[in-house]
Write a protein that holds these residues in place. Structure first.
Motif, PDB file in Angstrom:
ATOM      1  N   UNK A 202       0.856  -1.185   0.000  1.00 36.28           N
ATOM      2  CA  UNK A 202       0.000   0.000   0.000  1.00 36.28           C
ATOM      3  C   UNK A 202       0.889   1.231   0.000  1.00 36.28           C
ATOM      4  N   UNK A 203       0.726   2.080  -1.018  1.00 33.51           N
ATOM      5  CA  UNK A 203       1.529   3.291  -1.140  1.00 33.51           C
ATOM      6  C   UNK A 203       0.771   4.472  -0.545  1.00 33.51           C
ATOM      7  N   UNK A 204       1.491   5.580  -0.366  1.00 34.79           N
ATOM      8  CA  UNK A 204       0.878   6.796   0.171  1.00 34.79           C
ATOM      9  C   UNK A 204      -0.237   7.262  -0.772  1.00 34.79           C
ATOM     10  N   UNK A 208      -6.950   6.162   0.238  1.00 30.76           N
ATOM     11  CA  UNK A 208      -7.989   7.133  -0.112  1.00 30.76           C
ATOM     12  C   UNK A 208      -8.559   6.838  -1.503  1.00 30.76           C
ATOM     13  N   UNK A 209      -7.689   6.505  -2.458  1.00 26.60           N
ATOM     14  CA  UNK A 209      -8.138   6.180  -3.811  1.00 26.60           C
ATOM     15  C   UNK A 209      -8.953   4.895  -3.830  1.00 26.60           C
ATOM     16  N   UNK A 210      -8.534   3.955  -2.973  1.00 26.95           N
ATOM     17  CA  UNK A 210      -9.244   2.667  -2.895  1.00 26.95           C
ATOM     18  C   UNK A 210     -10.663   2.872  -2.385  1.00 26.95           C
ATOM     19  N   UNK A 211     -10.828   3.741  -1.401  1.00 25.67           N
ATOM     20  CA  UNK A 211     -12.168   4.022  -0.877  1.00 25.67           C
ATOM     21  C   UNK A 211     -13.075   4.594  -1.971  1.00 25.67           C
ATOM     22  N   UNK A 212     -12.507   5.519  -2.746  1.00 19.57           N
ATOM     23  CA  UNK A 212     -13.289   6.141  -3.825  1.00 19.57           C
ATOM     24  C   UNK A 212     -13.695   5.097  -4.864  1.00 19.57           C
ATOM     25  N   UNK A 213     -12.752   4.250  -5.279  1.00 21.43           N
ATOM     26  CA  UNK A 213     -13.028   3.233  -6.302  1.00 21.43           C
ATOM     27  C   UNK A 213     -14.046   2.221  -5.808  1.00 21.43           C
ATOM     28  N   UNK A 214     -13.916   1.833  -4.533  1.00 18.37           N
ATOM     29  CA  UNK A 214     -14.845   0.848  -3.973  1.00 18.37           C
ATOM     30  C   UNK A 214     -16.266   1.409  -3.939  1.00 18.37           C
ATOM     31  N   UNK A 215     -16.358   2.659  -3.536  1.00 16.60           N
ATOM     32  CA  UNK A 215     -17.689   3.286  -3.472  1.00 16.60           C
ATOM     33  C   UNK A 215     -18.322   3.363  -4.867  1.00 16.60           C
ATOM     34  N   UNK A 216     -17.518   3.676  -5.901  1.00 15.75           N
ATOM     35  CA  UNK A 216     -18.050   3.757  -7.275  1.00 15.75           C
ATOM     36  C   UNK A 216     -18.523   2.400  -7.766  1.00 15.75           C
ATOM     37  N   UNK A 217     -17.695   1.373  -7.547  1.00 15.56           N
ATOM     38  CA  UNK A 217     -18.062   0.030  -8.007  1.00 15.56           C
ATOM     39  C   UNK A 217     -19.300  -0.490  -7.290  1.00 15.56           C
ATOM     40  N   UNK A 218     -19.408  -0.152  -6.019  1.00 15.05           N
ATOM     41  CA  UNK A 218     -20.560  -0.643  -5.241  1.00 15.05           C
ATOM     42  C   UNK A 218     -21.859   0.046  -5.653  1.00 15.05           C
ATOM     43  N   UNK A 219     -21.781   1.209  -6.338  1.00 20.56           N
ATOM     44  CA  UNK A 219     -22.989   1.957  -6.711  1.00 20.56           C
ATOM     45  C   UNK A 219     -23.157   2.078  -8.225  1.00 20.56           C
ATOM     46  N   UNK A 220     -22.567   1.155  -8.986  1.00 22.64           N
ATOM     47  CA  UNK A 220     -22.643   1.204 -10.447  1.00 22.64           C
ATOM     48  C   UNK A 220     -24.095   1.190 -10.947  1.00 22.64           C
ATOM     49  N   UNK A 221     -24.938   0.339 -10.404  1.00 20.20           N
ATOM     50  CA  UNK A 221     -26.337   0.205 -10.859  1.00 20.20           C
ATOM     51  C   UNK A 221     -27.104   1.503 -10.664  1.00 20.20           C
ATOM     52  N   UNK A 222     -26.958   2.110  -9.495  1.00 20.66           N
ATOM     53  CA  UNK A 222     -27.663   3.364  -9.223  1.00 20.66           C
ATOM     54  C   UNK A 222     -27.149   4.475 -10.126  1.00 20.66           C
ATOM     55  N   UNK A 303     -12.085  -6.751  -1.035  1.00 21.75           N
ATOM     56  CA  UNK A 303     -11.096  -7.569  -0.309  1.00 21.75           C
ATOM     57  C   UNK A 303      -9.898  -6.724   0.121  1.00 21.75           C
ATOM     58  N   UNK A 304      -9.423  -5.840  -0.758  1.00 20.74           N
ATOM     59  CA  UNK A 304      -8.247  -5.014  -0.444  1.00 20.74           C
ATOM     60  C   UNK A 304      -8.582  -4.002   0.644  1.00 20.74           C
ATOM     61  N   UNK A 305      -9.784  -3.445   0.596  1.00 14.25           N
ATOM     62  CA  UNK A 305     -10.208  -2.499   1.622  1.00 14.25           C
ATOM     63  C   UNK A 305     -10.304  -3.193   2.982  1.00 14.25           C
ATOM     64  N   UNK A 306     -10.836  -4.399   2.976  1.00 10.52           N
ATOM     65  CA  UNK A 306     -10.959  -5.161   4.215  1.00 10.52           C
ATOM     66  C   UNK A 306      -9.581  -5.493   4.786  1.00 10.52           C
ATOM     67  N   UNK A 307      -8.633  -5.812   3.890  1.00 11.44           N
ATOM     68  CA  UNK A 307      -7.270  -6.132   4.326  1.00 11.44           C
ATOM     69  C   UNK A 307      -6.611  -4.904   4.955  1.00 11.44           C
TER      70      UNK A 307
END
Length: 554
Positions: A202-204, A208-222, A303-307
């Motif tokens: 995990x780099x500096x 933060x970028x992972x959180x943004x990407x996860x949120x986008x993927x989780x709300x693709x349908x909406x 999975x990466x966010x959980x890790x």
């Protein structure tokens, strides 16, 4: 050499100034007159320990100063120059002691620590006391005396330097070994943690970028639904879409622009709004085209966010701090690895340091063996002169690096003596009586003093236990020393005092209930009377005067 000693309010001394001359000076006086007081005062100027009891009763402080001529002592001049003290041909040492016990020291008028008095004094004066024969019983002192006679201080210094280097490396090795044992578990833990964080990589800014990407993927349908609704509302809808409504408004108003020119700015704004809607629709279609549902990417991001959250909880930090922690752990692991490498390097350095020490110590041992042979022969000769004709003296040097290694080398020195012919030599303390020990001690002190290289030699009643012909021999030995050194000796023996180049008499007087000590350099006539007193006690006869004159003439 010592030029002058000034003593104020010290013990029973009120105010005393004594001038000293080259050669041998004998200090004599009645028992209890305070013959050793001047030498005690001199010892204070040379850094001896002070006490409040030294201050004369009723006085606020005692003050002692000793003036030395150092014209022929370049080592003292260099010592003074190195410490930015006045380095002319005269060196003045001064010591004050208050009635409360506080002490101050000065060299050439500059205040200095008392330790510096002792340091410079070691280059100016060699003190020999009447109890030195007790020191002679100690093997470590026997080693010092042999080294003093050998005059190989450069070899001792070299051994000491190599010893310090070797011991410092051993100390560092022990510290690193102890630290390594204590840090073994820590190192194993850090290695595991670093490997774990290396794998996660995990780099500096990644979290933060992972959180943004996860949120986008989780709300693709909406996002897809709302994008379609927006396109329909803005442009695609058959009825009442924003673009059609805007175009209708523009058409109706444009029909009246010739009637009222004030509509022109409004129409301009509406035309721009129409263009903006078209541009927004194009961007929205492009955005919608990229909104493909990707369950696999969502699962990976999840999975990466959980890790990241798991590792953060494990280290009790925020997930954003994981990259910084990673860097810190890598640096600590590098430091521990460097300690391990230093330990391996130390083995080689310790071997080199020990070999250097061993080589220097062997040179010192060889010099001691050579000096011992010479010292033994001279002591035997002096013992004969001191009424021990069958005496035998042997300096036994036991060299053993395993048992005797120290900053002084690898030798144990044992003085062995036989005072009677045919008697097997044994350790000095086992065979010598008090009187014999005093004479042997005197012989050693005189012989080692000759090699000292110090300009001033002070002997404080070292001739105790000596009498008759032996006393005359002691006088000759002292006189011989006085030919090349300044010798100051406190003595009760007329045979010794008569051999002196100069004689100083100590007297004690009582005035108004107070006791005073004075010292006076005697004329030749006064010396005869003082020697007669030493010979015959309080009653001076023609015979004692004649004997005194004979002693002086001899």
């Amino acid at each position: 050499m010592l030029i002058q000693l000034c003593v104020r309010n010290f013990a029973i001394v009120d105010d005393l100034t004594v001038d000293f001359q080259p050669g041998m000076s004998a200090i004599t006086g009645e028992t209890g007159a305070g013959k050793s007081i001047a030498l005690d005062a001199l010892s204070l100027c040379l850094g001896a320990r002070s006490e409040a009891g030294f201050v004369r009763a009723g006085a606020d402080k005692a003050e002692i100063s000793a003036s030395f001529n150092i014209h022929t002592l370049p080592i003292v001049k260099q010592w003074l120059e190195a410490r930015e003290l006045d380095a002319d041909d005269e060196c003045l040492l001064r010591r004050t002691i208050t009635a409360e016990g506080r002490s101050k020291a000065y060299i050439n008028g500059a205040p200095v620590p008392v330790a510096l008095l002792k340091e410079v004094g070691s280059h100016l004066v060699s003190l020999h006391g009447q109890h030195d024969h007790h020191q002679l019983m100690k093997q470590e002192h026997q080693l010092v005396l042999l080294d003093q006679y050998a005059s190989h201080s450069h070899l001792i210094s070299n051994v000491g330097e190599h010893w310090r280097t070797w011991q410092q490396l051993l100390k560092e090795q022990r510290a690193l070994q102890q630290a390594a044992e204590q840090q073994l578990a820590r190192r194993q833990l850090i290695e595991y943690q670093v490997n774990e964080l290396n794998e996660f990589a995990l780099m500096v800014g990644d979290y933060e970028q992972l959180e943004i990407e996860h949120k986008r993927l989780a709300n693709t349908s909406a996002l897809q639904d709302d994008s379609a609704f927006a396109l329909n509302s803005l442009f695609d809808g058959e009825h009442n879409n924003a673009y059609s409504l805007l175009e209708g408004v523009v058409a109706r108003l444009r029909a009246h622009q010739d009637i009222d020119s004030r509509l022109l700015p409004i129409l301009t704004l509406l035309d721009e709004a129409s263009v903006q809607i078209e541009e927004a629709v194009r961007e929205l279609r492009h955005y919608q085209d990229g909104l493909d549902s990707d369950p696999a990417a969502l699962a990976e991001a999840d999975e990466r966010l959980a890790m990241a959250l798991q590792l953060a909880r494990k280290h009790k930090i925020a997930p954003q701090q994981l990259p910084t922690l990673h860097q810190e752990l890598v640096a600590e692991l590098d430091s521990l690895s460097a300690s391990s490498e230093r330990l391996e390097q130390l083995d080689s350095e310790i071997n080199v340091a020990y070999n250097n020490y061993q080589a220097a110590a062997e040179k010192l041992s060889a010099s001691r063996v050579k000096a011992a042979k010479s010292l033994d022969q001279k002591i035997i000769e002096t013992m004969k002169q001191l009424n021990m004709p069958g005496g035998l003296f042997i300096t036994r040097i036991n060299t053993d690096a395993e048992h005797y290694s120290s900053r002084a080398g690898i030798d144990q020195v044992v003085f062995e003596v036989s005072v009677n012919a045919g008697q097997k030599p044994q350790a000095l303390q086992k065979v010598a009586s008090g009187g014999e020990l005093s004479r042997i001690s005197l012989a050693i002190q005189v012989l080692t003093a000759e090699q000292d290289g110090l300009p001033t030699l002070v002997f404080d009643e070292v001739d105790v236990g000596v009498s008759g012909p032996t006393a005359a021999t002691v006088g000759r030995l002292m006189r011989r020393l006085g030919e090349s050194n300044q010798v100051i000796c406190v003595t009760h023996l007329p045979q010794v005092a008569a051999r002196a180049h100069h004689q100083i008499q100590v007297s004690k007087n009582t005035k108004k209930g107070a006791t005073y000590t004075s010292m006076e350099t005697l004329t030749e006539e006064q010396r005869v009377n003082e020697l007669a007193r030493l010979l015959g006690g309080d009653t001076i006869t023609a015979n004692t005067l004649a004997n005194a004159q004979e002693l002086l003439a001899g």
